[in-house]
Design an enzyme around this catalytic site. Sequence first.
Site, PDB file in Angstrom:
ATOM      1  N   LYS A  16       0.832  -1.203   0.000  1.00 22.62           N
ATOM      2  CA  LYS A  16       0.000   0.000   0.000  1.00 22.62           C
ATOM      3  C   LYS A  16       0.876   1.266   0.000  1.00 22.62           C
ATOM      4  O   LYS A  16       2.092   1.181   0.201  1.00 22.62           O
ATOM      5  CB  LYS A  16      -0.914  -0.026   1.227  1.00 22.62           C
ATOM      6  CG  LYS A  16      -1.876  -1.235   1.292  1.00 22.62           C
ATOM      7  CD  LYS A  16      -2.698  -1.158   2.577  1.00 22.62           C
ATOM      8  CE  LYS A  16      -3.491  -2.409   2.852  1.00 22.62           C
ATOM      9  NZ  LYS A  16      -4.155  -2.346   4.175  1.00 22.62           N
ATOM     10  N   TYR A  56     -11.778  -3.053  -2.567  1.00 22.49           N
ATOM     11  CA  TYR A  56     -12.453  -3.043  -1.272  1.00 22.49           C
ATOM     12  C   TYR A  56     -13.954  -3.072  -1.543  1.00 22.49           C
ATOM     13  O   TYR A  56     -14.604  -2.036  -1.634  1.00 22.49           O
ATOM     14  CB  TYR A  56     -12.025  -1.824  -0.445  1.00 22.49           C
ATOM     15  CG  TYR A  56     -10.638  -1.968   0.145  1.00 22.49           C
ATOM     16  CD1 TYR A  56     -10.330  -3.061   0.967  1.00 22.49           C
ATOM     17  CD2 TYR A  56      -9.636  -1.050  -0.107  1.00 22.49           C
ATOM     18  CE1 TYR A  56      -9.056  -3.211   1.518  1.00 22.49           C
ATOM     19  CE2 TYR A  56      -8.356  -1.197   0.446  1.00 22.49           C
ATOM     20  CZ  TYR A  56      -8.086  -2.280   1.253  1.00 22.49           C
ATOM     21  OH  TYR A  56      -6.816  -2.441   1.798  1.00 22.49           O
ATOM     22  N   ASN A 133      -1.344  -0.286   7.671  1.00 22.78           N
ATOM     23  CA  ASN A 133      -0.716  -1.580   7.996  1.00 22.78           C
ATOM     24  C   ASN A 133       0.059  -2.147   6.810  1.00 22.78           C
ATOM     25  O   ASN A 133       0.245  -3.359   6.692  1.00 22.78           O
ATOM     26  CB  ASN A 133      -1.745  -2.568   8.547  1.00 22.78           C
ATOM     27  CG  ASN A 133      -2.881  -2.828   7.580  1.00 22.78           C
ATOM     28  OD1 ASN A 133      -2.831  -2.418   6.429  1.00 22.78           O
ATOM     29  ND2 ASN A 133      -3.895  -3.531   8.044  1.00 22.78           N
ATOM     30  N   HIS A 136      -1.676  -5.575   1.856  1.00 24.94           N
ATOM     31  CA  HIS A 136      -2.910  -6.360   1.758  1.00 24.94           C
ATOM     32  C   HIS A 136      -2.556  -7.729   1.203  1.00 24.94           C
ATOM     33  O   HIS A 136      -1.695  -7.833   0.328  1.00 24.94           O
ATOM     34  CB  HIS A 136      -3.911  -5.678   0.806  1.00 24.94           C
ATOM     35  CG  HIS A 136      -5.015  -6.611   0.416  1.00 24.94           C
ATOM     36  ND1 HIS A 136      -6.142  -6.792   1.190  1.00 24.94           N
ATOM     37  CD2 HIS A 136      -5.139  -7.475  -0.636  1.00 24.94           C
ATOM     38  CE1 HIS A 136      -6.917  -7.718   0.621  1.00 24.94           C
ATOM     39  NE2 HIS A 136      -6.332  -8.140  -0.489  1.00 24.94           N
ATOM     40  N   GLU A 147      -9.524 -10.792  -6.715  1.00 21.29           N
ATOM     41  CA  GLU A 147      -8.587  -9.666  -6.555  1.00 21.29           C
ATOM     42  C   GLU A 147      -7.485  -9.694  -7.617  1.00 21.29           C
ATOM     43  O   GLU A 147      -7.052  -8.647  -8.090  1.00 21.29           O
ATOM     44  CB  GLU A 147      -7.977  -9.698  -5.145  1.00 21.29           C
ATOM     45  CG  GLU A 147      -9.011  -9.367  -4.064  1.00 21.29           C
ATOM     46  CD  GLU A 147      -8.497  -9.591  -2.650  1.00 21.29           C
ATOM     47  OE1 GLU A 147      -7.328  -9.986  -2.483  1.00 21.29           O
ATOM     48  OE2 GLU A 147      -9.280  -9.371  -1.708  1.00 21.29           O
TER      49      GLU A 147
HETATM   50  P1  TYD Z   1      -9.695  -6.524   6.815  1.00 22.66           P
HETATM   51  O1  TYD Z   1      -9.959  -7.098   5.455  1.00 22.66           O
HETATM   52  O2  TYD Z   1     -10.613  -6.894   7.904  1.00 22.66           O
HETATM   53  O3  TYD Z   1      -8.191  -6.863   7.317  1.00 22.66           O
HETATM   54  P2  TYD Z   1      -6.927  -7.485   6.556  1.00 22.66           P
HETATM   55  O4  TYD Z   1      -6.317  -6.398   5.707  1.00 22.66           O
HETATM   56  O5  TYD Z   1      -5.999  -7.914   7.666  1.00 22.66           O
HETATM   57  O6  TYD Z   1      -7.425  -8.662   5.757  1.00 22.66           O
HETATM   58  O7  TYD Z   1      -9.691  -4.941   6.720  1.00 22.66           O
HETATM   59  C1  TYD Z   1      -9.216  -4.303   5.570  1.00 22.66           C
HETATM   60  C2  TYD Z   1      -8.408  -3.108   5.980  1.00 22.66           C
HETATM   61  O8  TYD Z   1      -9.223  -2.174   6.665  1.00 22.66           O
HETATM   62  C3  TYD Z   1      -7.285  -3.417   6.936  1.00 22.66           C
HETATM   63  O9  TYD Z   1      -6.108  -3.839   6.270  1.00 22.66           O
HETATM   64  C4  TYD Z   1      -7.093  -2.147   7.677  1.00 22.66           C
HETATM   65  C5  TYD Z   1      -8.427  -1.444   7.569  1.00 22.66           C
HETATM   66  N1  TYD Z   1      -9.122  -1.307   8.844  1.00 22.66           N
HETATM   67  C6  TYD Z   1      -9.091  -0.069   9.475  1.00 22.66           C
HETATM   68  O10 TYD Z   1      -8.482   0.884   8.975  1.00 22.66           O
HETATM   69  N2  TYD Z   1      -9.733   0.088  10.651  1.00 22.66           N
HETATM   70  C7  TYD Z   1     -10.394  -0.934  11.238  1.00 22.66           C
HETATM   71  O11 TYD Z   1     -10.985  -0.743  12.336  1.00 22.66           O
HETATM   72  C8  TYD Z   1     -10.411  -2.227  10.583  1.00 22.66           C
HETATM   73  C9  TYD Z   1     -11.103  -3.376  11.220  1.00 22.66           C
HETATM   74  C10 TYD Z   1      -9.764  -2.363   9.375  1.00 22.66           C
END
Ligand code: TYD
Length: 170
Positions: A16, A56, A133, A136, A147
């Site tokens: 990202k 998304y 984070n 993805h 995807e």
């Molecule tokens: P998700 O698909 O649940 O997590 P992952 O990426 O671990 O599969 O969520 C998608 C993205 O949404 C996640 O990478 C970070 C973001 N997110 C937030 O910004 N705030 C939040 O409270 C949550 C649950 C997710």
Amino acid sequence: MTNTCETIQRTLVLLKPDAVNRGLVGEILHRFERVGMKIVGLKMVWPTEETALKHYTEDLAIRRGEHVRKLMVEMLVSGPIVAIALEGIEAIELVRKMVGGTEPKAAAPGTIRGDYAHVSFKHADARQVGVLNLIHASSNEDDARQELEVWFDASELLEFDPHYVKQTIV
Ligand code: TYD
């Protein structure tokens, strides 16, 4: 190489904008290569809102709320990203293990999110921003198929046998 064995899977990884901005592309890619995963597609793109919404999907809004989907779309269009198609043995689960938990604060040391970030949900929520984070990774076979289609044309995903390539350059 044709995937005749169902344990060989392909999965999508996105580095990202925060990973690109922090100059972590090489280090993260190296982790996947080091474990033996094969890169079968790779590109740098600045996502449009249309593509970000295809990635998304409504599903994220249902699971996490429309607010989180909106924040994630905003984050994804904010700068260039690197899209990677990886192939390997049970690659979807393996890559998720290497990526670590969604919240960097809680992600285990040794995982990508745990080693390169530390932001918490509480911190992000207080500032009305998404959790940065870094990465993805597709979470299951259906998501990986869908995807990969969002980010790559079929012609951009390569089929090759690394052993054959090695012999031809010796
Ligand atoms: P998700 O698909 O649940 O997590 P992952 O990426 O671990 O599969 O969520 C998608 C993205 O949404 C996640 O990478 C970070 C973001 N997110 C937030 O910004 N705030 C939040 O409270 C949550 C649950 C997710």
